[in-house]
Write a protein that holds these residues in place. Structure first.
Motif, mmCIF file in Angstrom:
data_model
loop_
_atom_site.group_PDB
_atom_site.id
_atom_site.type_symbol
_atom_site.label_atom_id
_atom_site.label_comp_id
_atom_site.label_asym_id
_atom_site.label_seq_id
_atom_site.Cartn_x
_atom_site.Cartn_y
_atom_site.Cartn_z
ATOM 1 N N LEU A 158 28.872 76.164 28.387
ATOM 2 C CA LEU A 158 27.498 75.664 28.371
ATOM 3 C C LEU A 158 26.801 75.883 29.700
ATOM 4 O O LEU A 158 25.611 76.229 29.742
ATOM 5 C CB LEU A 158 27.493 74.169 28.014
ATOM 6 C CG LEU A 158 27.913 73.817 26.590
ATOM 7 C CD1 LEU A 158 27.952 72.298 26.404
ATOM 8 C CD2 LEU A 158 26.968 74.452 25.576
ATOM 9 N N ILE A 159 27.538 75.686 30.791
ATOM 10 C CA ILE A 159 26.921 75.848 32.109
ATOM 11 C C ILE A 159 26.728 77.315 32.461
ATOM 12 O O ILE A 159 25.645 77.747 32.868
ATOM 13 C CB ILE A 159 27.761 75.139 33.185
ATOM 14 C CG1 ILE A 159 27.718 73.617 32.969
ATOM 15 C CG2 ILE A 159 27.247 75.483 34.587
ATOM 16 C CD1 ILE A 159 28.573 72.826 33.941
ATOM 17 N N SER A 161 26.641 79.883 30.501
ATOM 18 C CA SER A 161 25.805 80.646 29.573
ATOM 19 C C SER A 161 24.344 80.658 30.010
ATOM 20 O O SER A 161 23.543 81.451 29.496
ATOM 21 C CB SER A 161 25.900 80.056 28.164
ATOM 22 O OG SER A 161 25.393 78.735 28.131
ATOM 23 N N GLN A 162 23.973 79.797 30.952
ATOM 24 C CA GLN A 162 22.615 79.787 31.480
ATOM 25 C C GLN A 162 22.362 80.936 32.444
ATOM 26 O O GLN A 162 21.227 81.174 32.843
ATOM 27 C CB GLN A 162 22.345 78.462 32.197
ATOM 28 C CG GLN A 162 22.510 77.244 31.310
ATOM 29 C CD GLN A 162 22.317 75.952 32.081
ATOM 30 O OE1 GLN A 162 21.412 75.837 32.898
ATOM 31 N NE2 GLN A 162 23.182 74.975 31.825
ATOM 32 N N SER A 163 23.448 81.623 32.808
ATOM 33 C CA SER A 163 23.290 82.753 33.723
ATOM 34 C C SER A 163 22.598 83.915 33.028
ATOM 35 O O SER A 163 22.823 84.187 31.839
ATOM 36 C CB SER A 163 24.666 83.208 34.237
ATOM 37 O OG SER A 163 24.554 84.373 35.015
ATOM 38 N N SER A 164 21.781 84.614 33.776
ATOM 39 C CA SER A 164 21.076 85.786 33.232
ATOM 40 C C SER A 164 21.872 87.064 33.448
ATOM 41 O O SER A 164 21.467 88.142 33.016
ATOM 42 C CB SER A 164 19.703 85.930 33.896
ATOM 43 O OG SER A 164 19.843 86.083 35.304
ATOM 44 N N PRO A 195 28.254 84.524 38.038
ATOM 45 C CA PRO A 195 27.074 83.663 37.905
ATOM 46 C C PRO A 195 26.542 83.244 39.269
ATOM 47 O O PRO A 195 27.199 83.419 40.299
ATOM 48 C CB PRO A 195 27.612 82.460 37.123
ATOM 49 C CG PRO A 195 28.864 82.944 36.470
ATOM 50 C CD PRO A 195 29.435 83.967 37.404
ATOM 51 N N LEU A 199 24.949 77.515 39.672
ATOM 52 C CA LEU A 199 25.675 77.224 38.441
ATOM 53 C C LEU A 199 27.150 76.948 38.728
ATOM 54 O O LEU A 199 27.748 76.042 38.133
ATOM 55 C CB LEU A 199 25.552 78.385 37.455
ATOM 56 C CG LEU A 199 24.186 78.589 36.796
ATOM 57 C CD1 LEU A 199 24.212 79.810 35.886
ATOM 58 C CD2 LEU A 199 23.781 77.347 36.005
ATOM 59 N N THR A 202 27.491 73.495 40.241
ATOM 60 C CA THR A 202 27.314 72.487 39.192
ATOM 61 C C THR A 202 28.603 72.319 38.394
ATOM 62 O O THR A 202 29.054 71.199 38.124
ATOM 63 C CB THR A 202 26.165 72.872 38.251
ATOM 64 O OG1 THR A 202 24.943 72.965 38.991
ATOM 65 C CG2 THR A 202 26.005 71.845 37.136
ATOM 66 N N GLN A 290 31.016 85.645 27.643
ATOM 67 C CA GLN A 290 30.489 84.393 27.104
ATOM 68 C C GLN A 290 31.290 83.879 25.914
ATOM 69 O O GLN A 290 31.170 82.715 25.533
ATOM 70 C CB GLN A 290 29.013 84.569 26.699
ATOM 71 C CG GLN A 290 28.763 85.586 25.607
ATOM 72 C CD GLN A 290 28.502 86.981 26.144
ATOM 73 O OE1 GLN A 290 28.934 87.307 27.247
ATOM 74 N NE2 GLN A 290 27.771 87.784 25.384
#
Length: 457
Positions: A158-159, A161-164, A195, A199, A202, A290
């Protein structure tokens, strides 16, 4: 709530919180710390330290601190490893890997000893079979514990996966996927970039907080417990005598015959996490990084449910049938890995293999732990020290050749160790059946008389 059951649940949820952090970090080491092979090197150092720790520390620490405080102090070593990942370098990650490794063997030995003693005490009080209660306690523990893989990988998925920074899988890279891969190093050529630092920090913050909560849970809610042996033994124990006690336990032929089975636990776990799901072979190679977390969630979820199931049904089926089931499933998975060419269109296969592997791993973990507790009831600390020792040796060997061999060779090695372990395990069952159907203590004496390590412990 019955006191023993409460303590089992406290240990179980403490390990759940602790290994939610550790399992997530271990799965991501070769991805997040790929530069100069730092991640793989840290895991190698970790399991080498765990091997050394298994030979010396568990009986000493357990006798000095008791099971409760051994668990609490050892958990702090895992928290140190999480902190070391905040600024991952050779000067931070390697030392904290050593600290974790040194704390790992006392942690698991104390847990196994605690559950075995608690099960025995309750069985005596309730007039039930100690073997059945111990199996149930280990089943409850692994039901809760194995979900740590679900939560750890879900948090990271979840954390992160926010990476571009998610690349595409090229046709050329896809041709290199499979057991006969054409990639010969651990570099990730499939477009999976590191990442952002925010991130990562976090993620590490969540993992560190989870480890701290585990320590507090054990300190506040877990009752201290002592075995009769520990209460009657007051002599001082040195590192050398403890080392000799661990080695003396090898005089028991059953322990020697269980070495391949115990090492296989390390081989099979390292193969699944290090070769099927990691950066450059199956999942990331064919699908993308991912998907790693979701695939491992499938493995951990099924593993957790089956751990509870096998802990309960073992009293009806017996352990031999469960070991046979695990061997068949693991063999089928390994053969599939050898014959299968990964393809993103065959998405279900990426989850079926780890799912079936989770079923078999549930047997290896619950039944092997319980087997040690039952066979070596009079010498639990040294027995479980040997368990961690030989499992760690399996991990060290697997990680040592991980970057040197192609996957099909490593799969053949794992399959060979599995076959050997089933042969030697069968010999253990034969010795048990031949000696007598009596108590574990009786069978220990009949297999060579009183052992020196029994009086030592």
């Amino acid at each position: 709530m019955e006191r023993n059951l409460k303590n089992v649940l406290v240990i179980s949820f403490g390990f759940l919180l602790l290994f939610t952090a550790y399992s997530g970090l271990q799965s991501l080491q070769s991805s997040l710390n790929a530069e100069e092979g730092l991640g793989v090197a840290s895991l190698s150092v970790l399991y080498a330290a765990l091997t050394l720790s298994s030979m010396f520390l568990p009986p000493i620490i357990i006798k000095k601190l008791g099971c409760k405080w051994t668990i609490a102090v050892s958990m702090c070593c895992y928290v140190a490893y999480s902190l070391g990942n905040f600024y991952a370098s050779w000067y931070t990650l390697i030392p904290t890997s050593m600290i974790l490794g040194l704390g790992g063997a006392p942690l698991w030995s104390a847990k196994c000893t605690y559950l075995t003693i608690a099960g025995t005490l309750y069985a005596e009080k309730a007039g039930k079979s100690a073997k059945d209660i111990i199996n149930q306690y280990f089943g409850i523990f692994f039901l809760v514990f194995q979900t740590s893989g679900v939560w750890g990988n879900l948090i990271s998925s979840l954390i992160l996966s926010q990476s571009s920074n998610q690349g595409e899988i090229s046709g050329e890279d896809l041709e290199c996927c499979g057991a006969y891969d054409c990639l010969t190093d651990t570099s990730n050529s499939t477009g999976s970039e590191r990442p952002s630092d925010s991130l990562i920090y976090t993620l590490l913050g969540v993992y560190t907080a989870s480890g701290v909560l585990a320590v507090l849970l054990v300190i506040i809610f877990l009752d201290q417990i002592k075995s009769d042996q520990a209460e009657t033994k007051k002599e001082k124990t040195s590192f050398w005598s403890t080392f000799l006690a661990t080695l003396r336990h090898l005089k028991d032929k059953r322990q020697c015959l269980l070495i391949p089975l115990t090492m296989y636990s390390g081989f099979e776990q390292a193969f699944l996490s290090g070769d099927f799901s990691k950066v450059w072979i199956f999942v990331t190679c064919a699908l993308g990084i991912q998907y790693v977390g979701y695939m491992m969630i499938c493995f951990a979820g099924i593993n957790s449910l089956c751990s509870l199931l096998f802990g309960k049904i073992s009293q009806f089926t017996g352990r031999k049938l469960l070991f046979a089931l695990a061997a068949v499933l693991n063999t089928s998975c390994i053969i599939t890995v050898l014959l299968w060419k990964p393809d993103p269109k065959q998405l279900a296969v990426f989850f079926v293999i780890p799912g079936l592997w989770g079923v078999s791993d549930a047997v290896w973990q619950t039944q092997t732990n319980a087997l040690y507790g039952i066979l070596f009831e009079k010498n639990k600390e040294a027995a479980f020290a040997n368990y961690r020792l030989w499992e760690s040796v399996g991990f060290v060997i697997a990680f040592a050749y991980s970057t040197k061999l192609q996957v099909y060779i490593k799969a053949c090695i794992v399959l060979s160790v599995l076959v050997l372990s089933m042969v030697t395990y069968g010999a253990v069952e034969y010795l048990e059946a031949k000696s007598s159907p009596g108590t574990p203590a009786a069978t220990e004496k009949e297999n060579g008389g009183p052992h020196p390590q029994e009086t030592h412990m």
